[in-house]
Scaffold this active site. Structure first.
Site, mmCIF file in Angstrom:
data_model
loop_
_atom_site.group_PDB
_atom_site.id
_atom_site.type_symbol
_atom_site.label_atom_id
_atom_site.label_comp_id
_atom_site.label_asym_id
_atom_site.label_seq_id
_atom_site.Cartn_x
_atom_site.Cartn_y
_atom_site.Cartn_z
ATOM 1 N N HIS A 148 1.758 4.495 -2.838
ATOM 2 C CA HIS A 148 1.871 5.949 -2.673
ATOM 3 C C HIS A 148 3.208 6.444 -3.220
ATOM 4 C CE1 HIS A 148 -1.723 6.807 -0.390
ATOM 5 N NE2 HIS A 148 -1.410 5.979 0.585
ATOM 6 N N HIS A 177 3.387 6.526 -6.903
ATOM 7 C CA HIS A 177 2.547 7.624 -7.377
ATOM 8 C C HIS A 177 3.373 8.916 -7.419
ATOM 9 C CE1 HIS A 177 -1.576 9.888 -6.897
ATOM 10 N NE2 HIS A 177 -0.976 10.172 -8.025
ATOM 11 N N HIS A 205 0.830 -1.207 0.000
ATOM 12 C CA HIS A 205 0.000 0.000 0.000
ATOM 13 C C HIS A 205 0.868 1.264 0.000
ATOM 14 C CE1 HIS A 205 -3.654 2.346 1.242
ATOM 15 N NE2 HIS A 205 -2.715 3.148 1.725
ATOM 16 N N GLU A 206 1.790 1.348 0.951
ATOM 17 C CA GLU A 206 2.583 2.567 1.078
ATOM 18 C C GLU A 206 3.515 2.778 -0.115
ATOM 19 O OE1 GLU A 206 1.798 4.743 3.123
ATOM 20 O OE2 GLU A 206 0.481 3.502 4.342
#
Length: 628
Positions: A418, A421, A414-415
């Protein structure tokens, strides 16, 4: 609060779950992951060589802030003058975000170190000074008017990088005050943040945490300890964990109520001061997100509660429980197959996101091996997990406390969603447009999480592993869609109460939250027993001090399911739109960026689709359970 600092704060509040600092060291890496050497402590020297270098830069920025005033009154002179002013402001802000990032991350490594806390406060103070020094810009731009600004944009191509910022400023003109009033509001930032700061210290450092004995071992039930043991296989143990932990929070219910009410009052004050109809419209206005997105999410989530209740009944069946209680909500539906080393977690993430292509994988490997992450559990470390991508000229940083569980693997994926991104946004956009909005931020992170989950289901080697993998994805949907939507509804109710002039106290907030807990978890229908003592859980959620933020987890997992399913099936056109989305930064309104990628989040369809996905997974689980 500026957009850049807002995004940084949001990334740092992107907490999926917290991990125990007293967990055993994960096992050594498996041979399949030998090509990875994932760092356990980040390299902040990529930002500054040492604390002294940071302090030198802080003083240099502080010395340059007065120069911003020299541009006052010049914005309307011509296109060149406007460009010069905006470039100077952007340059200062870019340096300031790097400064702030170093200070906040040093502080988060160990919240007990006073020098780091002081440095973090100095960075915050400097950012408040910057806000004051630039408060005149928006009013002066608004005074120029759309015709003159559009003329400047046509005359000077280099102003194009500021087009969206300028158009947003003009759109927000009705909510922008005069220069004097803007300066006052900017100066009020520090005292208005006091409630959040007090909450953070109380919830993370100052509560005298209780201890209990589990399997002959004395355990401290601080936030990390609670997360570590709330999913214990013994229902009596997890009930003891819940009762003990929430009793400790309940002692401070009045204080938490005062801090949160103070925060709400500050939010309502700012909304009224800027002529917004409500706190919700104020929060959504900067990114131009339709209010219908928020309210459609809440409506559709409530309509989908029968699916959530079906999941709880399935959970009860799989766990073999006579009665389902709230303390049973985190225990896995099946025994985890094993623990995973940090390198294995990185490799599983790479395997899961393979449909995103080799360029994505190459960037991810570089980050894993490049000292971008602090994953070492230790006392005093900030709880939870986040990504900080605000140092534009460097690279993103990730904080988590890796403990070897599958949840830890999922949080890593998940992180790093980020982080990638930020990599793609910074690669495609100049600094003024690199800062993406919160509405988009959770989509790539949750897409990574979902791709990993799909990979684990597809590659499960045994019936037990299949049950575990499906159960984990079902739990992700519960926690990221239904739970975050419940939080969003609580925020809406609490803000509206203050706007009506209601008096809110800790016990009233707990009663409000308890009603939601019971409705969402089927207490009245006999699906799950919710005890009144658990109503204080609202005080545990730090996201509530970032107004109307959590709803984007629910919208994002809906979007993530759309992208993950389509890209995994080989839809290359969708993958291209996906990368256009995560490369767009802040070059357009985030709602429009997502809509261009194929989804209208103001309509019921995305939310109904995620609920149908959950039903399909439960059908799949039923089929596995029926097989021998």
């Amino acid at each position: 609060m500026s957009r850049a600092l807002s995004a940084l704060t949001a990334c740092m509040l992107a907490v999926t779950t917290a991990y125990a600092a007293n967990q055993p060291t994960p096992p050594a890496a498996a041979k399949s992951a030998e090509t990875l050497n994932v760092a356990t402590v980040w390299n902040l020297k990529d930002l500054y060589a040492d604390d002294a270098s940071w302090e030198t830069e802080r003083k240099a920025i502080a010395a340059e802030l007065p120069a911003l005033k020299a541009y006052k009154g010049t914005l309307g002179r011509d296109a060149a003058a406007l460009l010069a002013a905006l470039d100077f402001r952007s340059g200062i802000q870019k340096r300031l975000m790097r400064l702030y990032s170093y200070a906040s991350m040093k502080s988060d490594e160990d919240t007990r170190v006073a020098e780091n806390q002081a440095r973090d406060q100095l960075a915050t103070n400097l950012y408040n000074d910057y806000n004051e020094a630039t408060a005149w810009i928006a009013p002066e731009l608004n005074a120029l008017g759309a015709d003159k600004i559009n003329g400047f944009l046509a005359a000077e191509p280099k102003l194009g990088v500021y087009r969206h910022t300028l158009m947003t400023t003009l759109r927000l003109a009705p909510h922008t005050l005069g220069q004097k009033e803007e300066a006052i509001l900017a100066a009020a930032n520090a005292p208005l943040q006091a409630a959040s700061n007090i909450y953070g210290l109380l919830a993370n450092a100052d509560i005298p945490w209780p201890t209990i004995t589990i399997e002959g071992k004395k355990v401290t039930l601080d936030q990390e300890g609670y997360v570590a043991y709330r999913d214990h296989r013994d229902p009596k143990v997890r009930k003891q964990v819940f009762d003990t932990f929430w009793k400790a929070f309940r002692v401070y219910e009045r204080t938490f109520g005062a801090t949160y009410t103070g925060h709400l009052q500050g939010t309502v004050f700012q909304a009224k001061a800027r002529n917004h109809g409500s706190s919700l419209t104020a929060a959504l206005s900067f990114d131009n997100t339709p209010e219908s997105v928020y309210r459609t999410l809440v409506t559709e989530t409530n309509a989908g509660l029968p699916t959530l209740h079906r999941y709880f009944k399935l959970r009860q069946k799989l766990l073999g429980l006579k009665d389902l209680r709230y303390s049973d909500i985190y225990v896995p539906l099946a025994k985890p197959p094993r623990e995973y080393s940090l390198n294995e977690a990185a490799q599983l993430t790479l395997d899961g996101v393979k449909p995103l292509g080799e360029d994505y994988a190459r960037e991810l490997r570089a980050g894993f091996n490049g000292g971008w992450m602090h994953s070492l559990p230790q006392r005093g470390k900030r709880s939870g997990a986040y990504m900080n991508g605000s140092a534009y000229d460097v690279h993103p940083f990730v904080l988590m406390s890796y403990n070897g569980s599958y949840d830890s693997v999922s949080t890593l994926a998940h992180e790093w969603g980020h982080a990638l991104h930020s990599v793609y946004s910074n690669r495609a956009q100049a600094y003024p447009n690199a800062d993406y909005a919160l509405f988009v931020a959770e989509i790539p992170s949750t897409t990574n999480e979902m791709l990993l989950a799909d990979y684990m289901i597809a590659n499960a080697k045994t019936r037990a592993e299949k049950i575990f993998a499906i159960g984990q994805q079902l739990e992700t949907l519960r926690g990221t869609f239904f739970r975050q939507a419940m939080f969003a509804e609580f925020e809406l109710l609490s803000h509206e109460a203050i706007e009506r002039g209601d008096a809110l106290t800790g016990d009233k907030l707990s009663a409000m939250y308890l009603d939601l807990l019971k409705r969402y978890h089927g207490h009245k229908e006999g699906v799950m027993k919710i005890e009144d003592a658990y109503g204080v859980e609202w005080a545990y959620i730090p996201h509530f001090y970032r107004d109307f933020y959590v709803f984007q987890y629910a919208t994002s997992i809906s979007a993530a399911a759309y992208f993950a399913e389509g890209i995994a099936k080989g839809d290359l056109a969708m993958r291209d739109r996906y990368f256009e989305m995560i490369s767009a930064g802040g070059s357009a309104d985030p709602y429009e960026i997502v809509k261009k990628a194929g989804l209208d989040m103001a309509k019921p369809d995305p939310y109904r689709a995620i609920i149908k996905r959950m039903d399909r997974l439960m059908d799949q689980m039923d089929a596995v359970l029926a097989s021998k």
